[in-house]
Motif scaffolding. Structure first.
Motif, PDB file in Angstrom:
ATOM      1  N   VAL A  12       0.844  -1.183   0.000  1.00 55.91           N
ATOM      2  CA  VAL A  12       0.000   0.000   0.000  1.00 55.91           C
ATOM      3  C   VAL A  12       0.885   1.240   0.000  1.00 55.91           C
ATOM      4  O   VAL A  12       1.968   1.249   0.606  1.00 55.91           O
ATOM      5  N   SER A  13       0.424   2.288  -0.680  1.00 61.86           N
ATOM      6  CA  SER A  13       1.103   3.576  -0.693  1.00 61.86           C
ATOM      7  C   SER A  13       0.073   4.681  -0.491  1.00 61.86           C
ATOM      8  O   SER A  13      -1.036   4.608  -1.043  1.00 61.86           O
ATOM      9  N   TRP A  14       0.453   5.712   0.284  1.00 58.44           N
ATOM     10  CA  TRP A  14      -0.503   6.792   0.566  1.00 58.44           C
ATOM     11  C   TRP A  14       0.258   8.077   0.869  1.00 58.44           C
ATOM     12  O   TRP A  14       1.100   8.113   1.764  1.00 58.44           O
ATOM     13  N   ASN A  15      -0.023   9.116   0.104  1.00 64.00           N
ATOM     14  CA  ASN A  15       0.416  10.460   0.482  1.00 64.00           C
ATOM     15  C   ASN A  15      -0.565  10.955   1.540  1.00 64.00           C
ATOM     16  O   ASN A  15      -1.719  11.262   1.240  1.00 64.00           O
ATOM     17  N   VAL A  16      -0.080  11.025   2.781  1.00 67.17           N
ATOM     18  CA  VAL A  16      -0.970  11.319   3.908  1.00 67.17           C
ATOM     19  C   VAL A  16      -1.126  12.814   4.168  1.00 67.17           C
ATOM     20  O   VAL A  16      -1.954  13.220   4.980  1.00 67.17           O
ATOM     21  N   ASN A  17      -0.319  13.643   3.488  1.00 68.17           N
ATOM     22  CA  ASN A  17      -0.394  15.101   3.636  1.00 68.17           C
ATOM     23  C   ASN A  17      -0.396  15.503   5.118  1.00 68.17           C
ATOM     24  O   ASN A  17      -1.286  16.215   5.576  1.00 68.17           O
ATOM     25  N   GLY A  18       0.614  15.009   5.808  1.00 71.16           N
ATOM     26  CA  GLY A  18       0.741  15.270   7.241  1.00 71.16           C
ATOM     27  C   GLY A  18       0.297  14.054   8.030  1.00 71.16           C
ATOM     28  O   GLY A  18      -0.905  13.852   8.232  1.00 71.16           O
ATOM     29  N   LEU A  19       1.242  13.241   8.471  1.00 73.24           N
ATOM     30  CA  LEU A  19       0.873  11.984   9.124  1.00 73.24           C
ATOM     31  C   LEU A  19       0.166  12.220  10.452  1.00 73.24           C
ATOM     32  O   LEU A  19      -0.750  11.483  10.805  1.00 73.24           O
ATOM     33  N   ARG A  20       0.571  13.230  11.197  1.00 74.46           N
ATOM     34  CA  ARG A  20      -0.096  13.492  12.472  1.00 74.46           C
ATOM     35  C   ARG A  20      -1.562  13.827  12.249  1.00 74.46           C
ATOM     36  O   ARG A  20      -2.447  13.334  12.961  1.00 74.46           O
ATOM     37  N   ALA A  21      -1.837  14.660  11.253  1.00 76.22           N
ATOM     38  CA  ALA A  21      -3.222  15.017  10.945  1.00 76.22           C
ATOM     39  C   ALA A  21      -3.991  13.802  10.448  1.00 76.22           C
ATOM     40  O   ALA A  21      -5.154  13.591  10.815  1.00 76.22           O
ATOM     41  N   CYS A  22      -3.338  12.976   9.620  1.00 82.41           N
ATOM     42  CA  CYS A  22      -4.015  11.801   9.076  1.00 82.41           C
ATOM     43  C   CYS A  22      -4.335  10.789  10.174  1.00 82.41           C
ATOM     44  O   CYS A  22      -5.383  10.131  10.119  1.00 82.41           O
ATOM     45  N   VAL A  23      -3.470  10.667  11.162  1.00 81.00           N
ATOM     46  CA  VAL A  23      -3.754   9.777  12.291  1.00 81.00           C
ATOM     47  C   VAL A  23      -5.021  10.212  13.011  1.00 81.00           C
ATOM     48  O   VAL A  23      -5.843   9.385  13.428  1.00 81.00           O
ATOM     49  N   ARG A  24      -5.211  11.520  13.138  1.00 81.67           N
ATOM     50  CA  ARG A  24      -6.430  12.030  13.784  1.00 81.67           C
ATOM     51  C   ARG A  24      -7.675  11.786  12.935  1.00 81.67           C
ATOM     52  O   ARG A  24      -8.797  11.848  13.435  1.00 81.67           O
ATOM     53  N   LYS A  25      -7.473  11.501  11.648  1.00 85.34           N
ATOM     54  CA  LYS A  25      -8.592  11.331  10.724  1.00 85.34           C
ATOM     55  C   LYS A  25      -8.814   9.876  10.315  1.00 85.34           C
ATOM     56  O   LYS A  25      -9.508   9.612   9.337  1.00 85.34           O
ATOM     57  N   GLY A  26      -8.208   8.926  11.044  1.00 86.33           N
ATOM     58  CA  GLY A  26      -8.521   7.532  10.784  1.00 86.33           C
ATOM     59  C   GLY A  26      -7.424   6.698  10.172  1.00 86.33           C
ATOM     60  O   GLY A  26      -7.668   5.554   9.755  1.00 86.33           O
ATOM     61  N   PHE A  27      -6.203   7.208  10.108  1.00 81.64           N
ATOM     62  CA  PHE A  27      -5.114   6.463   9.482  1.00 81.64           C
ATOM     63  C   PHE A  27      -4.929   5.084  10.106  1.00 81.64           C
ATOM     64  O   PHE A  27      -4.798   4.079   9.403  1.00 81.64           O
TER      65      PHE A  27
END
Length: 251
Positions: free
Chosen positions: A4-19
């Motif tokens: 899997v590959s994902w540009n998370v555009n800010g991993l900390r923010a993405c973790v808060r959004k369900g990463f």
């Protein structure tokens, strides 16, 4: 093997959004991320059974890549070479017994094309790097390449011709790579399917109307095509302006 590959555009923010929920659900063998926008110690991730490899940008809150893998690599390289190490943390190369995995976040040429020359130099360096690896064993390249390759890969192709990410120079560089012995795995399985996008502007209703670009890829050495099983885009997964992409391969 599931990649899997994902540009998370800010991993900390993405973790808060369900990463983490997606990460656990997809249960990939190797999970690559781009544009992590953090430094060591800024995020505590508890990823059981995974080893983590990070390439942070020197600039805070900018760029960066990471790979989470269940399989221990034989070696790990950060950057491209000693002379061109890319302080923006844009590339990690992991060597495994059967293949190299190269996770990249290509630089954006910028709206006014101010970084186009730098972008094209990156393409030259990357091309050399990939072919050097491919001379030793097959390569799986993944990440945000910041280019829509063909008209089918962008919703409003004519209106965007010449814009960053859809210049003839950037597109030609990707064509050259593919014609030199590599395969765009999504188009291998879905050569004529329209509407397969991986990035959408944050402008209102753009994603809902699927006005997007396909700029995230899994590209593999041609000699791996017989081992390809599936390639997909998880367009419904939120948390970033990009969505995750996946590759199933029998290695």
């Amino acid at each position: 093997m599931k990649l899997v590959s994902w540009n998370v555009n800010g991993l900390r923010a993405c973790v808060r959004k369900g990463f983490l929920e997606y990460f656990s659900h997809i249960n990939a063998d190797i999970f690559s991320v781009q544009e992590i926008k953090l430094h060591a110690g800024q995020l505590d991730l508890d990823l059981d059974a995974y080893e983590s490899y990070w390439n942070y940008a020197d600039k805070k809150g900018y760029s960066g890549t990471a790979v989470f893998t269940k399989k221990t690599p034989l070696s790990v390289q950060y950057g491209l070479n000693e002379e061109n190490n890319h302080s923006e943390g844009r590339i990690i190369t992991l060597e495994f017994a059967e293949f190299f995995l190269v996770n990249i976040y290509s630089p954006n040429a910028q709206r006014d094309l101010a970084r186009l020359e730098k972008r094209l130099q990156w393409e030259e360096d990357l091309f050399s790097h990939i072919h050097m690896l491919d001379s030793r064993k097959p390569v799986i390249l993944c990440g945000d390449l910041n280019v829509a390759h063909q008209h089918i890969d962008i919703r409003n192709a004519k209106a965007n011709e010449g814009n960053s990410g859809f210049t003839i120079q950037e597109r030609t560089k990707l064509t050259r790579l593919l014609e030199s012995g590599f395969v765009d795995t999504l188009r291998y399985f879905h050569p004529e399917t329209e509407g397969l996008y991986t990035w959408w502007s944050y402008m209102k209703t753009v994603r809902e109307r699927n006005i997007g670009w396909r700029i995230d890829y899994f590209i593999v050495s041609e000699r791996l095509t017989s081992k390809l099983q599936a390639a997909h885009i998880d367009a419904k997964i939120m948390g970033s302006d990009h969505c995750p992409i996946g590759l199933d391969i029998n290695l």
